[in-house]
Enzyme design. Sequence first.
Site, PDB file in Angstrom:
ATOM      1  N   GLY A   4      56.553  -3.059  14.653  1.00 30.39           N
ATOM      2  CA  GLY A   4      57.231  -2.239  15.585  1.00 30.39           C
ATOM      3  C   GLY A   4      55.972  -1.123  14.590  1.00 30.39           C
ATOM      4  O   GLY A   4      55.083  -1.145  15.518  1.00 30.39           O
ATOM      5  N   GLY A   5      57.208  -0.486  14.459  1.00 30.59           N
ATOM      6  CA  GLY A   5      56.257   0.818  13.782  1.00 30.59           C
ATOM      7  C   GLY A   5      54.519   0.385  12.503  1.00 30.59           C
ATOM      8  O   GLY A   5      53.929   1.432  12.677  1.00 30.59           O
ATOM      9  N   SER A  28      62.220  -2.242  11.001  1.00 29.33           N
ATOM     10  CA  SER A  28      61.728  -2.277  10.268  1.00 29.33           C
ATOM     11  C   SER A  28      61.082  -2.808   8.760  1.00 29.33           C
ATOM     12  O   SER A  28      61.098  -2.640   7.841  1.00 29.33           O
ATOM     13  CB  SER A  28      62.997  -1.357   8.949  1.00 29.33           C
ATOM     14  OG  SER A  28      63.083  -0.359   9.979  1.00 29.33           O
ATOM     15  N   TRP A  80      53.182  -1.834  19.962  1.00 22.96           N
ATOM     16  CA  TRP A  80      53.063  -0.844  19.251  1.00 22.96           C
ATOM     17  C   TRP A  80      53.811  -0.233  20.918  1.00 22.96           C
ATOM     18  O   TRP A  80      53.465   1.079  20.586  1.00 22.96           O
ATOM     19  CB  TRP A  80      51.549  -0.879  19.922  1.00 22.96           C
ATOM     20  CG  TRP A  80      50.486  -1.556  19.749  1.00 22.96           C
ATOM     21  CD1 TRP A  80      50.606  -2.235  18.147  1.00 22.96           C
ATOM     22  CD2 TRP A  80      48.562  -2.047  19.606  1.00 22.96           C
ATOM     23  NE1 TRP A  80      49.466  -2.864  17.781  1.00 22.96           N
ATOM     24  CE2 TRP A  80      48.662  -2.191  18.621  1.00 22.96           C
ATOM     25  CE3 TRP A  80      48.465  -1.074  20.296  1.00 22.96           C
ATOM     26  CZ2 TRP A  80      47.061  -2.213  18.257  1.00 22.96           C
ATOM     27  CZ3 TRP A  80      47.011  -1.361  20.129  1.00 22.96           C
ATOM     28  CH2 TRP A  80      46.360  -1.653  19.807  1.00 22.96           C
ATOM     29  N   LYS A  81      54.833  -0.688  21.401  1.00 23.95           N
ATOM     30  CA  LYS A  81      55.731  -0.201  22.390  1.00 23.95           C
ATOM     31  C   LYS A  81      55.242   1.086  22.794  1.00 23.95           C
ATOM     32  O   LYS A  81      53.908   0.231  23.591  1.00 23.95           O
ATOM     33  CB  LYS A  81      56.128   0.117  21.770  1.00 23.95           C
ATOM     34  CG  LYS A  81      57.552  -0.500  20.663  1.00 23.95           C
ATOM     35  CD  LYS A  81      58.823   0.605  19.585  1.00 23.95           C
ATOM     36  CE  LYS A  81      59.394  -1.064  19.019  1.00 23.95           C
ATOM     37  NZ  LYS A  81      60.645  -1.174  18.777  1.00 23.95           N
ATOM     38  N   GLU A 129      64.752  -2.496  23.717  1.00 19.75           N
ATOM     39  CA  GLU A 129      64.833  -1.590  24.146  1.00 19.75           C
ATOM     40  C   GLU A 129      64.122  -1.408  25.694  1.00 19.75           C
ATOM     41  O   GLU A 129      65.176  -0.294  26.472  1.00 19.75           O
ATOM     42  CB  GLU A 129      63.696  -0.887  23.529  1.00 19.75           C
ATOM     43  CG  GLU A 129      63.375   0.224  22.570  1.00 19.75           C
ATOM     44  CD  GLU A 129      62.451  -0.262  21.597  1.00 19.75           C
ATOM     45  OE1 GLU A 129      61.570  -0.668  21.406  1.00 19.75           O
ATOM     46  OE2 GLU A 129      62.602  -0.405  20.753  1.00 19.75           O
ATOM     47  N   GLY A 156      63.815   0.349  14.239  1.00 20.71           N
ATOM     48  CA  GLY A 156      62.923   1.505  14.171  1.00 20.71           C
ATOM     49  C   GLY A 156      63.391   2.412  13.232  1.00 20.71           C
ATOM     50  O   GLY A 156      63.431   3.637  13.045  1.00 20.71           O
ATOM     51  N   HIS A 193      62.956  -7.674  25.089  1.00 27.92           N
ATOM     52  CA  HIS A 193      63.211  -6.526  23.381  1.00 27.92           C
ATOM     53  C   HIS A 193      64.396  -5.638  23.682  1.00 27.92           C
ATOM     54  O   HIS A 193      65.284  -5.332  25.111  1.00 27.92           O
ATOM     55  CB  HIS A 193      61.859  -5.539  23.300  1.00 27.92           C
ATOM     56  CG  HIS A 193      62.085  -5.054  21.875  1.00 27.92           C
ATOM     57  ND1 HIS A 193      62.797  -4.530  22.131  1.00 27.92           N
ATOM     58  CD2 HIS A 193      60.969  -5.376  20.624  1.00 27.92           C
ATOM     59  CE1 HIS A 193      62.234  -3.417  20.811  1.00 27.92           C
ATOM     60  NE2 HIS A 193      61.304  -4.301  20.241  1.00 27.92           N
TER      61      HIS A 193
HETATM   62  P1  13P Z   1      60.261  -1.277  13.833  1.00 32.18           P
HETATM   63  O1  13P Z   1      59.534  -2.429  13.052  1.00 32.18           O
HETATM   64  O2  13P Z   1      59.510  -0.093  14.184  1.00 32.18           O
HETATM   65  O3  13P Z   1      61.375  -1.330  13.322  1.00 32.18           O
HETATM   66  O4  13P Z   1      60.204  -2.361  15.657  1.00 32.18           O
HETATM   67  C1  13P Z   1      60.777  -3.343  15.747  1.00 32.18           C
HETATM   68  C2  13P Z   1      60.580  -3.522  16.872  1.00 32.18           C
HETATM   69  O5  13P Z   1      61.136  -3.386  17.622  1.00 32.18           O
HETATM   70  C3  13P Z   1      60.051  -4.760  17.432  1.00 32.18           C
HETATM   71  O6  13P Z   1      59.832  -5.199  18.390  1.00 32.18           O
END
Ligand code: 13P
Length: 250
Positions: free
Chosen positions: A233-234, A212, A10-11, A97, A172, A95
Amino acid sequence: MPEKIVAGNWKMNTLPEQGLTLSESVLGALPEILGCKVILCPPFTHLDRVIRLLKGTSVLPGSQNVSAYKQGAYTGEVSADMLAAMGIQYSIVGHSERRQYFSERGDTLKNKLVRLKEVGIIPIFCVGETLEERESGQEGTVVLTQLNEALPETLENSTELVVAYEPVWAIGTGKTASPEQASEMHGVIRQDLIHRYGSSIGGEISILYGGSVKPDNAAELFSMDDIDGGLIGGAALNAADFISIIKAFK
Ligand code: 13P
C-alpha cells in the site's frame, strides 16, 4: 514453485498526472531482469493511461475493485467485461477496506470472483483478521471462513488465483506482522488451498503478504516459507521504496 509477485495497491491516492509520473519512475528504475512479477493497481480514473504506458513492458496493470454484477442498471459500478476490454489482467477483490467501509463479504465477493473468471482476469483475493480477532485467537478461523465464503470449488490451474493475507491490524499502521506470524498464517492458507484444489494446484497458488511492507522488512518477509510476494500500500506510492521492495527478491 508459486510465482513471485509484488503488487502495488495505490488505493484512493494520486491524481492522473501523479499516477503516470509514479508509473514512469517505477518503469525507469526497474532492472531488466526481475526476480518477480510486478503489478500496479491505480484508481479507475487513470487505469487507461497507465495501461497504455505499461504496454510492452514487464509491469502489468491491475484494478482495485470490480462489480459483482455483469452489466446493467448499477450506477457507478465498473464491470469485469469493461476491465477486460481495457486490458486489465488482475483485480484486487475483498480488500479489508472494502469489507470494512463498503460491507462487502460472502456472496458479493464470490460473485466478483465469478465475474472475473468469466473474462479471464486473475483475482488477488484478500483475507485477514482484525486485531480483536487475533487477540482472541481466532485468526485462523476468520481467514479460513473468508476463503470458504468466496473461493470457487474448482480451478483449472494455479495461476487463475492469487491470495493475499493482509492482517487488518498491520495495514497502514506501521505494525508489520512478524515474519513468523505471517508465515504461520500463510501456512494455514496453503493447507486450505491444497485441501481444496489438490497439491499440484493448491501448492502452486501465489500467496502474498500485505500490511506495512517496507524496503527494510521486505527481504525477510519474502524469505519465509509460503510467502510468495507482497501487496504493497503506502510504500507503493513512492517509486524508490517500491523498487527496493521488488529488488528484495533478487
Ligand atoms: P500498507 O502497505 O499501507 O500497510 O497497505 C497494505 C495494503 O492494504 C495493500 O493492499
